[in-house]
Design a protein around this motif. Structure first.
Motif, PDB file in Angstrom:
ATOM      1  N   SER A 168       0.860  -1.190   0.000  1.00 61.21           N
ATOM      2  CA  SER A 168       0.000   0.000   0.000  1.00 61.21           C
ATOM      3  C   SER A 168       0.893   1.235   0.000  1.00 61.21           C
ATOM      4  O   SER A 168       1.839   1.324   0.793  1.00 61.21           O
ATOM      5  CB  SER A 168      -0.921   0.027   1.221  1.00 61.21           C
ATOM      6  N   ALA A 169       0.570   2.165  -0.867  1.00 56.42           N
ATOM      7  CA  ALA A 169       1.372   3.394  -0.955  1.00 56.42           C
ATOM      8  C   ALA A 169       0.544   4.477  -1.620  1.00 56.42           C
ATOM      9  O   ALA A 169      -0.328   4.192  -2.447  1.00 56.42           O
ATOM     10  CB  ALA A 169       2.657   3.136  -1.741  1.00 56.42           C
ATOM     11  N   PRO A 170       0.801   5.717  -1.264  1.00 56.73           N
ATOM     12  CA  PRO A 170       0.100   6.822  -1.929  1.00 56.73           C
ATOM     13  C   PRO A 170       0.627   7.036  -3.336  1.00 56.73           C
ATOM     14  O   PRO A 170       1.705   6.546  -3.712  1.00 56.73           O
ATOM     15  CB  PRO A 170       0.402   8.022  -1.027  1.00 56.73           C
ATOM     16  N   THR A 171      -0.122   7.751  -4.105  1.00 53.89           N
ATOM     17  CA  THR A 171       0.277   8.025  -5.486  1.00 53.89           C
ATOM     18  C   THR A 171       1.613   8.753  -5.534  1.00 53.89           C
ATOM     19  O   THR A 171       2.021   9.436  -4.595  1.00 53.89           O
ATOM     20  CB  THR A 171      -0.788   8.881  -6.193  1.00 53.89           C
ATOM     21  N   GLU A 172       2.297   8.527  -6.663  1.00 48.35           N
ATOM     22  CA  GLU A 172       3.596   9.132  -6.951  1.00 48.35           C
ATOM     23  C   GLU A 172       4.719   8.588  -6.074  1.00 48.35           C
ATOM     24  O   GLU A 172       5.811   9.161  -6.061  1.00 48.35           O
ATOM     25  CB  GLU A 172       3.522  10.667  -6.839  1.00 48.35           C
ATOM     26  N   ARG A 173       4.458   7.497  -5.380  1.00 44.73           N
ATOM     27  CA  ARG A 173       5.525   6.818  -4.634  1.00 44.73           C
ATOM     28  C   ARG A 173       6.047   5.641  -5.458  1.00 44.73           C
ATOM     29  O   ARG A 173       5.403   5.173  -6.401  1.00 44.73           O
ATOM     30  CB  ARG A 173       5.007   6.314  -3.293  1.00 44.73           C
ATOM     31  N   ASP A 174       7.219   5.107  -5.091  1.00 44.52           N
ATOM     32  CA  ASP A 174       7.799   3.927  -5.729  1.00 44.52           C
ATOM     33  C   ASP A 174       7.510   2.703  -4.873  1.00 44.52           C
ATOM     34  O   ASP A 174       7.609   2.761  -3.637  1.00 44.52           O
ATOM     35  CB  ASP A 174       9.306   4.092  -5.902  1.00 44.52           C
ATOM     36  N   VAL A 175       7.151   1.585  -5.517  1.00 46.72           N
ATOM     37  CA  VAL A 175       6.837   0.357  -4.787  1.00 46.72           C
ATOM     38  C   VAL A 175       7.638  -0.807  -5.372  1.00 46.72           C
ATOM     39  O   VAL A 175       8.165  -0.719  -6.500  1.00 46.72           O
ATOM     40  CB  VAL A 175       5.336   0.033  -4.839  1.00 46.72           C
ATOM     41  N   MET A 176       7.698  -1.918  -4.605  1.00 48.36           N
ATOM     42  CA  MET A 176       8.456  -3.091  -5.043  1.00 48.36           C
ATOM     43  C   MET A 176       7.798  -4.361  -4.506  1.00 48.36           C
ATOM     44  O   MET A 176       7.419  -4.417  -3.334  1.00 48.36           O
ATOM     45  CB  MET A 176       9.908  -3.017  -4.564  1.00 48.36           C
ATOM     46  N   PHE A 177       7.658  -5.376  -5.390  1.00 48.71           N
ATOM     47  CA  PHE A 177       7.251  -6.717  -4.989  1.00 48.71           C
ATOM     48  C   PHE A 177       8.484  -7.607  -5.050  1.00 48.71           C
ATOM     49  O   PHE A 177       9.290  -7.510  -5.984  1.00 48.71           O
ATOM     50  CB  PHE A 177       6.177  -7.280  -5.933  1.00 48.71           C
ATOM     51  N   THR A 178       8.608  -8.525  -4.088  1.00 45.64           N
ATOM     52  CA  THR A 178       9.753  -9.432  -4.045  1.00 45.64           C
ATOM     53  C   THR A 178       9.262 -10.872  -4.027  1.00 45.64           C
ATOM     54  O   THR A 178       8.417 -11.238  -3.200  1.00 45.64           O
ATOM     55  CB  THR A 178      10.621  -9.172  -2.805  1.00 45.64           C
ATOM     56  N   CYS A 179       9.816 -11.680  -4.928  1.00 45.85           N
ATOM     57  CA  CYS A 179       9.462 -13.101  -5.045  1.00 45.85           C
ATOM     58  C   CYS A 179      10.727 -13.918  -4.814  1.00 45.85           C
ATOM     59  O   CYS A 179      11.723 -13.769  -5.541  1.00 45.85           O
ATOM     60  CB  CYS A 179       8.882 -13.353  -6.437  1.00 45.85           C
ATOM     61  N   ASN A 180      10.718 -14.817  -3.812  1.00 42.60           N
ATOM     62  CA  ASN A 180      11.878 -15.656  -3.477  1.00 42.60           C
ATOM     63  C   ASN A 180      11.580 -17.110  -3.822  1.00 42.60           C
ATOM     64  O   ASN A 180      10.539 -17.648  -3.425  1.00 42.60           O
ATOM     65  CB  ASN A 180      12.213 -15.533  -1.994  1.00 42.60           C
ATOM     66  N   VAL A 181      12.515 -17.740  -4.563  1.00 43.93           N
ATOM     67  CA  VAL A 181      12.334 -19.134  -5.000  1.00 43.93           C
ATOM     68  C   VAL A 181      13.631 -19.914  -4.775  1.00 43.93           C
ATOM     69  O   VAL A 181      14.708 -19.322  -4.589  1.00 43.93           O
ATOM     70  CB  VAL A 181      11.941 -19.208  -6.489  1.00 43.93           C
ATOM     71  N   VAL A 182      13.517 -21.253  -4.839  1.00 41.87           N
ATOM     72  CA  VAL A 182      14.686 -22.143  -4.822  1.00 41.87           C
ATOM     73  C   VAL A 182      14.465 -23.228  -5.879  1.00 41.87           C
ATOM     74  O   VAL A 182      13.334 -23.463  -6.328  1.00 41.87           O
ATOM     75  CB  VAL A 182      14.902 -22.791  -3.441  1.00 41.87           C
ATOM     76  N   ASN A 183      15.542 -23.840  -6.226  1.00 48.47           N
ATOM     77  CA  ASN A 183      15.512 -24.957  -7.186  1.00 48.47           C
ATOM     78  C   ASN A 183      14.882 -24.535  -8.507  1.00 48.47           C
ATOM     79  O   ASN A 183      14.094 -25.276  -9.121  1.00 48.47           O
ATOM     80  CB  ASN A 183      14.757 -26.162  -6.624  1.00 48.47           C
ATOM     81  N   LEU A 184      15.201 -23.348  -8.957  1.00 43.98           N
ATOM     82  CA  LEU A 184      14.593 -22.874 -10.191  1.00 43.98           C
ATOM     83  C   LEU A 184      15.065 -23.672 -11.392  1.00 43.98           C
ATOM     84  O   LEU A 184      14.274 -23.957 -12.304  1.00 43.98           O
ATOM     85  CB  LEU A 184      14.897 -21.385 -10.365  1.00 43.98           C
ATOM     86  N   GLY A 185      16.334 -24.064 -11.379  1.00 43.64           N
ATOM     87  CA  GLY A 185      16.865 -24.865 -12.483  1.00 43.64           C
ATOM     88  C   GLY A 185      16.727 -24.154 -13.816  1.00 43.64           C
ATOM     89  O   GLY A 185      17.100 -23.000 -13.980  1.00 43.64           O
ATOM     90  N   THR A 186      16.119 -24.824 -14.770  1.00 43.62           N
ATOM     91  CA  THR A 186      15.947 -24.262 -16.113  1.00 43.62           C
ATOM     92  C   THR A 186      14.626 -23.496 -16.277  1.00 43.62           C
ATOM     93  O   THR A 186      14.333 -22.997 -17.354  1.00 43.62           O
ATOM     94  CB  THR A 186      15.989 -25.386 -17.150  1.00 43.62           C
ATOM     95  N   PHE A 187      13.875 -23.421 -15.192  1.00 38.93           N
ATOM     96  CA  PHE A 187      12.607 -22.713 -15.285  1.00 38.93           C
ATOM     97  C   PHE A 187      12.825 -21.212 -15.152  1.00 38.93           C
ATOM     98  O   PHE A 187      13.874 -20.734 -14.713  1.00 38.93           O
ATOM     99  CB  PHE A 187      11.637 -23.211 -14.210  1.00 38.93           C
ATOM    100  N   ASN A 188      11.780 -20.456 -15.479  1.00 42.75           N
ATOM    101  CA  ASN A 188      11.839 -18.991 -15.427  1.00 42.75           C
ATOM    102  C   ASN A 188      10.756 -18.437 -14.498  1.00 42.75           C
ATOM    103  O   ASN A 188       9.719 -19.071 -14.280  1.00 42.75           O
ATOM    104  CB  ASN A 188      11.655 -18.392 -16.826  1.00 42.75           C
ATOM    105  N   VAL A 189      11.031 -17.246 -14.003  1.00 41.20           N
ATOM    106  CA  VAL A 189      10.073 -16.519 -13.170  1.00 41.20           C
ATOM    107  C   VAL A 189       9.551 -15.324 -13.972  1.00 41.20           C
ATOM    108  O   VAL A 189      10.339 -14.574 -14.560  1.00 41.20           O
ATOM    109  CB  VAL A 189      10.709 -16.039 -11.856  1.00 41.20           C
TER     110      VAL A 189
END
Length: 424
Positions: free
Chosen positions: A46-67
């Motif tokens: 949640s953030a007010p307008t004109e702010r910068d935001v970030m989502f973070t996704c953590n994985v393991v054993n990705l191997g040849t797969f993609n996110v």
């Protein structure tokens, strides 16, 4: 040692684990252990307008797969790995691209709000989702908000309405400009309050004291709060506050007559004497007006160098579109008198004994001469009662006035006269 090993084997044998896990323990190179998975939960932002935001996704054993990152509402792919797919210049990605994948959106707007997904292109697909809540500062909706109101005193009820947009939904409260209190009615009882909550405000049977600016303030914890100024006009005919009806003055002075008129719209005030209108441009007269409040006006007529010819009845009349009112002040001439006190020494003499047919003896009290008792009170000598005792008997005498003074009256006395002069 052997008992401990046996206990460990039994514990291992009877532990409730799956076959794939058991095989992975025996063979670290088993591909079952390499299945991609998420190691943390994707969190809402949640953030007010004109702010910068970030989502973070953590994985393991990705191997040849993609996110990949997808905006769920529009199914628009934002990025795959470190490759941007969207043409939105405010979107970017970061991370080591093995275990950490970040999606950045800079200077967010209301259009960016929605659900975002972090996907692993396995079969079936693995994904997590989270919401971007864009907080929007309040904004007054002018199309649904009252403008300035014009009402009649004691007849109308003033109804204010104020609407605002924003995320979260803004709260509305009312205040009066200048810290004045608001007159409200609840359960049939009127009361004065500092503020009122809610999108509407009603003032029943408006009074002149209710006139002024009211502020609709919208806030939702996302700065800045905003306000709309709504002015309440209360119309009523002129009325003149009580004042002097009679004034006396001596000649040669400036005389000021004041007339305070309450009205809205503002009254036009005229001074006159004996049906002659005074414009304030005459040699002997001047007129000065000054606003005291939003509906109260003071008008002063100054008579310069007053003389007898200025005496008479002066009229102050206030008029607006709803009516008129007037009051009169009678001015008359007085003489300026200032009392002056003097004590005058008439003469000095030595009195004889004075006897009446009852042979009573009268002696004058002894006084000392002074010029002004108000300036020299300490010089006054009080009467000696022993010398004015009327019961004191004198010796018989052959004449009413003796040729020789009595020994008891041998002292000199001053006969004083107090003269009061009225000085012009």
């Amino acid at each position: 040692m052997s008992s401990m090993i046996g206990r460990s084997i039994l514990l291992l044998f009877f532990s409730p684990i799956s076959t794939s896990t058991f095989m992975a323990m025996l063979d670290p190179e088993n591909p079952v252990d390499r299945t991609p998975r998420f190691t943390s939960v994707l969190s809402n932002v949640s953030a007010p307008t004109e702010r910068d935001v970030m989502f973070t996704c953590n994985v393991v054993n990705l191997g040849t797969f993609n996110v990949g990152w997808v905006e769920a509402d529009t199914k628009a792919i934002q990025a795959i790995g470190d490759q941007l797919i969207t043409h939105n210049p405010r979107v970017s990605v970061s991370g080591d691209m093995k275990t950490t994948f970040n999606l950045h959106i800079s200077s967010i707007s209301r259009e960016d709000a929605g659900q975002y997904m972090c996907q692993i292109n396995t079969d079936p697909m693995l994904f997590q989702s989270a919401w971007l809540h864009v907080q929007v500062p309040p904004d007054i909706d002018m199309s649904r908000t009252s403008g300035d109101l014009v009402t009649r005193e004691h007849d109308d009820t003033a109804r204010f309405t104020c609407r605002a947009q924003g995320i979260p939904t803004p709260e509305i409260r009312w205040k009066r400009e200048g810290g004045l209190r608001i007159r409200t009615r609840k359960d049939g009882t009127q009361r004065m309050v500092d503020e009122v909550e809610g999108y509407s405000l009603e003032i029943h049977r408006v009074r002149r004291e209710d006139m002024g600016a009211y502020l609709c303030i919208a806030s939702n914890d996302v700065p800045p709060a905003v306000s709309k100024r709504i002015y309440l006009h209360v119309q009523f005919p002129p009325s003149i506050l009580p004042g002097l009806s009679l004034m006396g003055s001596s000649t040669g002075r400036d005389v000021t007559l004041e007339c305070i008129v309450e009205s809205y719209p503002a009254a036009f005030i005229v001074w006159s004497i004996e049906e002659k209108i005074l414009h304030g441009e005459e040699a002997d007269y001047s007129v000065h007006e000054r606003g005291l409040t939003m509906y109260r006006l003071s008008s002063k007529l100054i008579i310069h160098n007053y003389s007898d010819r200025h005496s008479g009845t002066y009229r102050c009349q206030g008029t607006n579109s709803l009516g008129s009112a007037d009051s009169t002040i009678r001015v008359y001439t007085t003489e300026r008198r200032e009392p002056k006190y003097e004590i005058v020494l008439e003469k000095e003499f030595t009195p004889d004994i004075i006897q009446d047919n009852q042979s009573e003896q009268f002696l004058l009290p002894e006084w000392k001469s002074f010029s002004d008792p108000t300036q020299n009170p300490e010089k006054v000598k009080p009467v000696d009662k022993t010398r004015t005792n009327m019961n004191q008997r004198s010796q018989p005498s052959h004449s009413l006035f003796s040729s020789q003074p009595s020994s008891s009256a041998s002292n000199s006395f001053f006969l004083l006269f107090i003269v009061i002069h009225i000085m012009q």
